[in-house]
Design a protein around this motif. Structure first.
Motif, PDB file in Angstrom:
ATOM      1  N   ALA A 129      49.307  86.667  65.498  1.00 39.28           N
ATOM      2  CA  ALA A 129      48.581  85.399  65.587  1.00 39.28           C
ATOM      3  C   ALA A 129      47.954  85.079  64.237  1.00 39.28           C
ATOM      4  CB  ALA A 129      47.507  85.494  66.664  1.00 39.28           C
ATOM      5  N   VAL A 130      47.883  83.783  63.912  1.00 38.13           N
ATOM      6  CA  VAL A 130      47.270  83.338  62.661  1.00 38.13           C
ATOM      7  C   VAL A 130      46.349  82.164  62.937  1.00 38.13           C
ATOM      8  CG1 VAL A 130      49.150  84.148  61.191  1.00 38.13           C
ATOM      9  CG2 VAL A 130      49.250  81.846  62.146  1.00 38.13           C
ATOM     10  N   GLY A 131      45.347  82.012  62.068  1.00 42.45           N
ATOM     11  CA  GLY A 131      44.406  80.907  62.188  1.00 42.45           C
ATOM     12  C   GLY A 131      43.798  80.591  60.839  1.00 42.45           C
ATOM     13  N   GLU A 132      42.939  79.563  60.818  1.00 46.42           N
ATOM     14  CA  GLU A 132      42.263  79.129  59.596  1.00 46.42           C
ATOM     15  C   GLU A 132      43.259  78.804  58.494  1.00 46.42           C
ATOM     16  OE1 GLU A 132      39.143  81.744  58.392  1.00 46.42           O
ATOM     17  OE2 GLU A 132      38.310  81.922  60.402  1.00 46.42           O
ATOM     18  N   ILE A 133      44.301  78.075  58.853  1.00 40.72           N
ATOM     19  CA  ILE A 133      45.321  77.692  57.889  1.00 40.72           C
ATOM     20  C   ILE A 133      45.505  76.183  57.906  1.00 40.72           C
ATOM     21  CG2 ILE A 133      46.559  79.880  58.007  1.00 40.72           C
ATOM     22  CD1 ILE A 133      48.506  78.583  59.951  1.00 40.72           C
ATOM     23  N   THR A 134      46.186  75.696  56.895  1.00 41.95           N
ATOM     24  CA  THR A 134      46.529  74.277  56.795  1.00 41.95           C
ATOM     25  C   THR A 134      48.019  74.170  56.530  1.00 41.95           C
ATOM     26  OG1 THR A 134      44.350  73.709  55.904  1.00 41.95           O
ATOM     27  CG2 THR A 134      46.118  72.135  55.536  1.00 41.95           C
ATOM     28  N   ILE A 135      48.662  73.216  57.190  1.00 42.58           N
ATOM     29  CA  ILE A 135      50.056  72.932  56.884  1.00 42.58           C
ATOM     30  C   ILE A 135      50.135  71.529  56.296  1.00 42.58           C
ATOM     31  CG2 ILE A 135      51.076  74.498  58.548  1.00 42.58           C
ATOM     32  CD1 ILE A 135      51.377  72.177  60.493  1.00 42.58           C
ATOM     33  N   ALA A 136      51.019  71.350  55.324  1.00 40.09           N
ATOM     34  CA  ALA A 136      51.068  70.080  54.600  1.00 40.09           C
ATOM     35  C   ALA A 136      52.495  69.716  54.250  1.00 40.09           C
ATOM     36  CB  ALA A 136      50.209  70.166  53.328  1.00 40.09           C
ATOM     37  N   GLY A 137      52.687  68.429  54.060  1.00 37.82           N
ATOM     38  CA  GLY A 137      53.988  67.909  53.666  1.00 37.82           C
ATOM     39  C   GLY A 137      53.921  66.410  53.508  1.00 37.82           C
ATOM     40  N   LYS A 138      55.052  65.781  53.359  1.00 46.47           N
ATOM     41  CA  LYS A 138      55.188  64.330  53.313  1.00 46.47           C
ATOM     42  C   LYS A 138      55.953  63.911  54.551  1.00 46.47           C
ATOM     43  CE  LYS A 138      53.794  62.634  49.162  1.00 46.47           C
ATOM     44  NZ  LYS A 138      53.009  61.402  48.963  1.00 46.47           N
ATOM     45  N   LEU A 139      55.371  63.017  55.354  1.00 48.37           N
ATOM     46  CA  LEU A 139      56.004  62.657  56.621  1.00 48.37           C
ATOM     47  C   LEU A 139      57.436  62.152  56.462  1.00 48.37           C
ATOM     48  CD1 LEU A 139      53.013  61.155  58.608  1.00 48.37           C
ATOM     49  CD2 LEU A 139      54.350  63.180  59.206  1.00 48.37           C
ATOM     50  N   PRO A 140      57.747  61.291  55.483  1.00 45.43           N
ATOM     51  CA  PRO A 140      59.151  60.865  55.371  1.00 45.43           C
ATOM     52  C   PRO A 140      60.108  62.047  55.191  1.00 45.43           C
ATOM     53  CG  PRO A 140      57.746  59.453  54.041  1.00 45.43           C
ATOM     54  CD  PRO A 140      56.893  60.596  54.498  1.00 45.43           C
ATOM     55  N   GLU A 141      59.710  63.020  54.382  1.00 50.36           N
ATOM     56  CA  GLU A 141      60.555  64.197  54.175  1.00 50.36           C
ATOM     57  C   GLU A 141      60.588  65.060  55.430  1.00 50.36           C
ATOM     58  OE1 GLU A 141      58.871  66.126  50.802  1.00 50.36           O
ATOM     59  OE2 GLU A 141      59.205  64.406  49.460  1.00 50.36           O
ATOM     60  N   MET A 142      59.457  65.163  56.108  1.00 48.84           N
ATOM     61  CA  MET A 142      59.394  65.967  57.329  1.00 48.84           C
ATOM     62  C   MET A 142      60.302  65.385  58.413  1.00 48.84           C
ATOM     63  SD  MET A 142      55.291  66.632  57.319  1.00 48.84           S
ATOM     64  CE  MET A 142      55.236  67.220  59.021  1.00 48.84           C
ATOM     65  N   THR A 173      60.543  71.508  71.356  1.00 51.98           N
ATOM     66  CA  THR A 173      60.187  72.330  70.201  1.00 51.98           C
ATOM     67  C   THR A 173      60.904  71.770  68.975  1.00 51.98           C
ATOM     68  OG1 THR A 173      59.916  74.295  71.580  1.00 51.98           O
ATOM     69  CG2 THR A 173      60.300  74.658  69.239  1.00 51.98           C
ATOM     70  N   LEU A 174      60.161  71.621  67.875  1.00 48.26           N
ATOM     71  CA  LEU A 174      60.741  71.032  66.665  1.00 48.26           C
ATOM     72  C   LEU A 174      60.569  71.964  65.474  1.00 48.26           C
ATOM     73  CD1 LEU A 174      59.475  67.320  66.882  1.00 48.26           C
ATOM     74  CD2 LEU A 174      61.696  68.238  67.574  1.00 48.26           C
ATOM     75  N   ARG A 175      61.595  72.035  64.680  1.00 46.11           N
ATOM     76  CA  ARG A 175      61.562  72.819  63.438  1.00 46.11           C
ATOM     77  C   ARG A 175      61.584  71.861  62.248  1.00 46.11           C
ATOM     78  NH1 ARG A 175      65.857  77.581  61.610  1.00 46.11           N
ATOM     79  NH2 ARG A 175      65.506  77.442  59.345  1.00 46.11           N
ATOM     80  N   VAL A 176      60.683  72.099  61.298  1.00 42.00           N
ATOM     81  CA  VAL A 176      60.649  71.304  60.069  1.00 42.00           C
ATOM     82  C   VAL A 176      60.680  72.269  58.898  1.00 42.00           C
ATOM     83  CG1 VAL A 176      59.410  69.583  58.727  1.00 42.00           C
ATOM     84  CG2 VAL A 176      59.276  69.534  61.220  1.00 42.00           C
ATOM     85  N   ASP A 177      61.738  72.256  58.153  1.00 44.85           N
ATOM     86  CA  ASP A 177      61.868  73.158  57.006  1.00 44.85           C
ATOM     87  C   ASP A 177      61.117  72.612  55.793  1.00 44.85           C
ATOM     88  OD1 ASP A 177      63.409  74.934  58.440  1.00 44.85           O
ATOM     89  OD2 ASP A 177      65.317  74.137  57.712  1.00 44.85           O
ATOM     90  N   GLY A 178      60.729  73.544  54.915  1.00 42.52           N
ATOM     91  CA  GLY A 178      60.186  73.172  53.613  1.00 42.52           C
ATOM     92  C   GLY A 178      58.748  72.684  53.620  1.00 42.52           C
ATOM     93  N   MET A 179      57.936  73.100  54.567  1.00 43.91           N
ATOM     94  CA  MET A 179      56.539  72.694  54.571  1.00 43.91           C
ATOM     95  C   MET A 179      55.686  73.708  53.801  1.00 43.91           C
ATOM     96  SD  MET A 179      55.864  71.033  58.314  1.00 43.91           S
ATOM     97  CE  MET A 179      54.264  70.439  57.750  1.00 43.91           C
ATOM     98  N   THR A 180      54.492  73.276  53.449  1.00 42.68           N
ATOM     99  CA  THR A 180      53.565  74.143  52.712  1.00 42.68           C
ATOM    100  C   THR A 180      52.503  74.680  53.657  1.00 42.68           C
ATOM    101  OG1 THR A 180      53.882  72.920  50.660  1.00 42.68           O
ATOM    102  CG2 THR A 180      51.885  74.255  50.837  1.00 42.68           C
ATOM    103  N   LEU A 181      52.338  76.001  53.655  1.00 45.09           N
ATOM    104  CA  LEU A 181      51.272  76.653  54.408  1.00 45.09           C
ATOM    105  C   LEU A 181      50.209  77.095  53.403  1.00 45.09           C
ATOM    106  CD1 LEU A 181      51.589  79.373  57.153  1.00 45.09           C
ATOM    107  CD2 LEU A 181      50.044  79.695  55.241  1.00 45.09           C
ATOM    108  N   ALA A 182      48.988  76.606  53.610  1.00 43.98           N
ATOM    109  CA  ALA A 182      47.869  77.013  52.766  1.00 43.98           C
ATOM    110  C   ALA A 182      47.046  78.029  53.537  1.00 43.98           C
ATOM    111  CB  ALA A 182      47.014  75.813  52.390  1.00 43.98           C
ATOM    112  N   GLY A 183      47.054  79.270  53.068  1.00 46.99           N
ATOM    113  CA  GLY A 183      46.309  80.348  53.722  1.00 46.99           C
ATOM    114  C   GLY A 183      45.432  81.062  52.737  1.00 46.99           C
ATOM    115  N   SER A 184      45.566  82.372  52.685  1.00 44.77           N
ATOM    116  CA  SER A 184      44.720  83.179  51.792  1.00 44.77           C
ATOM    117  C   SER A 184      45.313  83.209  50.378  1.00 44.77           C
ATOM    118  CB  SER A 184      44.606  84.587  52.324  1.00 44.77           C
ATOM    119  OG  SER A 184      45.878  85.183  52.426  1.00 44.77           O
TER     120      SER A 184
END
Length: 442
Positions: free
Chosen positions: A398-411, A431-442
């Motif tokens: 399990a993971v938490g306290e993260i941010t995911i980011a991208g550009k909606l047109p690309e997503m 269920t949807l898969r979106v490749d190439g997103m950015t996960l901001a964690g530690s």
């Protein structure tokens, strides 16, 4: 006095007060809800309401008044206030009451099951949900479980001769469970809603799922930042459709404030992907025989084979764009119509959720989104998130306290859909898969 006569009297009052045109909405609603926590009834509430809205036009000037009294004795004063307001507001050359066809047969949509449950029946459902959640090993507390019922009837009449009415029932069950203790405590929930009681998911299943999900979230870690595939659970994947619907809202297109304002006729999703809007689906949570302006709705492909085919338009936004309404006007009693989707859903793919993530060496499976960091003008996307890492194609820690980011047109162009679509919320996606997103964690 029936609803047709009531609204006819209100429109006549508007005409006598000096309105050139008018329309009116009348909504009757009743609801019963219960909330239970740790075996104690915390809420048992019944509510009934009447809401009335009148929109009047003086030339191209428009005003709206609303009230909660459907007694015709007060209609003259209500209409006079509306007309007085309309005389002093600026002109709106795009606002108008459209001509509307006779309404579709509401009975064919099967939107009212005619069953009003007793308080005892609702308490039994809430109890079944909470007890099932508490029975899960690792669940240490409950934020409660609830059950509800509502029924609303809506009538619309216009000075152009339209009258239509329909009723909708709604049943629901929800549960929220807590697992762990102290600062390590985790929370999760589940719920179900349906127009017909027969379609409502079993209350114990809802509670059990809430409990299992809360336990699975214990001891979350904060992963390192990375660029990776993100897989959205169905309870959050529909949010992507909502972002797209907002971007093709006719009001935003007319203002030029959407990142998709120049996308008509272009590929916005992968080839083969179809996004549907259907206000005519029987027992649909957002089905309707006519929209907020009396326009007939129809099933249509918003995106067909990946290509954007239409905006969501009401009369005003359609006039601004030189187009015709698509029958997507939504309206309350105190505001003007505005575009909104009905039953919006993404056509499922062929892969199971397991197969969808089988080739992911490292990725993220999102079960919760937090905040609304979405810029509708630029398409920038940034949301707080929680869920599970995917490692070697399998769900991991399990993971938490993260941010995911991208550009909606690309997503949108990088989406792959699984085969697990279920109609549960009005806006639904598998269920949807979106490749190439950015996960901001530690």
């Amino acid at each position: 006095m029936n609803r047709a006569d009531t609204l006819a009297a209100l429109l006549e009052a508007a005409r006598r007060a000096g309105a050139d045109a008018a329309d009116a909405v009348l909504v009757h609603a009743a609801s019963l809800s219960v909330q239970r926590r740790l075996g104690t009834i915390e809420q048992l509430e019944r509510a009934e309401s009447v809401d009335l809205g009148l929109r009047v036009f003086i030339g191209q000037r428009m005003a709206i008044v609303s009230g909660t009294d459907a007694d015709p004795k007060g209609f003259a004063a209500l209409a006079e206030r509306a007309v007085a307001m309309a005389r002093v507001v600026p002109e709106d050359r795009f606002a108008a009451i459209p001509e509307a066809p006779p309404p579709a047969d509401a009975a064919a949509l099967d939107l009212d099951d005619g069953q009003e449950p007793s308080a005892e029946a609702l308490l039994e459902r809430a109890a079944a949900a909470e007890e099932a959640a508490l029975a899960i090993g690792g669940v240490t507390n409950s934020e409660g479980a609830g059950a509800g019922w509502s029924r609303s009837s809506r009538a619309l009449a216009t000075s152009r001769g339209f009258f239509g009415e329909y009723a909708r029932s709604m049943h629901s069950v929800s549960a929220t469970a807590l697992a762990g203790a102290g600062t390590g405590m985790q929370r999760d929930y589940d719920y179900t809603s349906a127009v017909h009681l027969a379609d409502l998911e079993d209350a114990a299943t809802i509670g059990r799922r809430a409990g299992e999900q809360a336990v699975a979230r214990l001891n979350p870690t904060r992963p390192r930042s990375a660029r990776l595939p993100v897989v959205y659970h169905p309870r959050v994947s529909a949010s992507l459709l909502s972002h797209l619907a907002n971007a093709i809202n006719g009001a935003a297109i007319a203002r030029g404030t959407s990142f998709l304002k120049d996308a008509m006729g272009t590929a916005v999703m992968p080839a083969g992907m179809n996004l549907w809007d259907d206000p005519t689906r029987p027992r649909g949570l957002r089905s309707r025989p006519f929209d907020g302006e009396g326009q007939a709705g129809a099933r249509r492909a918003i995106v067909q084979d990946g290509v954007l085919t239409t905006w969501l338009l009401d009369q005003r936004s359609a006039a601004q764009l030189g187009l015709a309404s698509t029958g997507h006007a939504a309206r309350g009693t105190s505001g003007p119509p505005s575009p909104s989707p009905s039953n919006l859903w993404l056509e499922p793919g062929t892969l199971t959720p397991e197969a969808l993530m089988a080739d992911i060496a490292e990725g993220l499976f999102v079960t919760e989104l937090i905040g609304m960091g979405v810029n509708g003008v630029t398409g920038d996307y940034s949301r707080g998130a929680a869920g599970f890492m995917i490692r070697g194609g399998q769900l991991a820690e399990a993971v938490g306290e993260i941010t995911i980011a991208g550009k909606l047109p690309e997503m949108f162009r990088a989406i792959t859909a699984a085969n697990d679509l279920r109609f549960r919320r009005g806006t639904d996606a598998p269920t949807l898969r979106v490749d190439g997103m950015t996960l901001a964690g530690s």
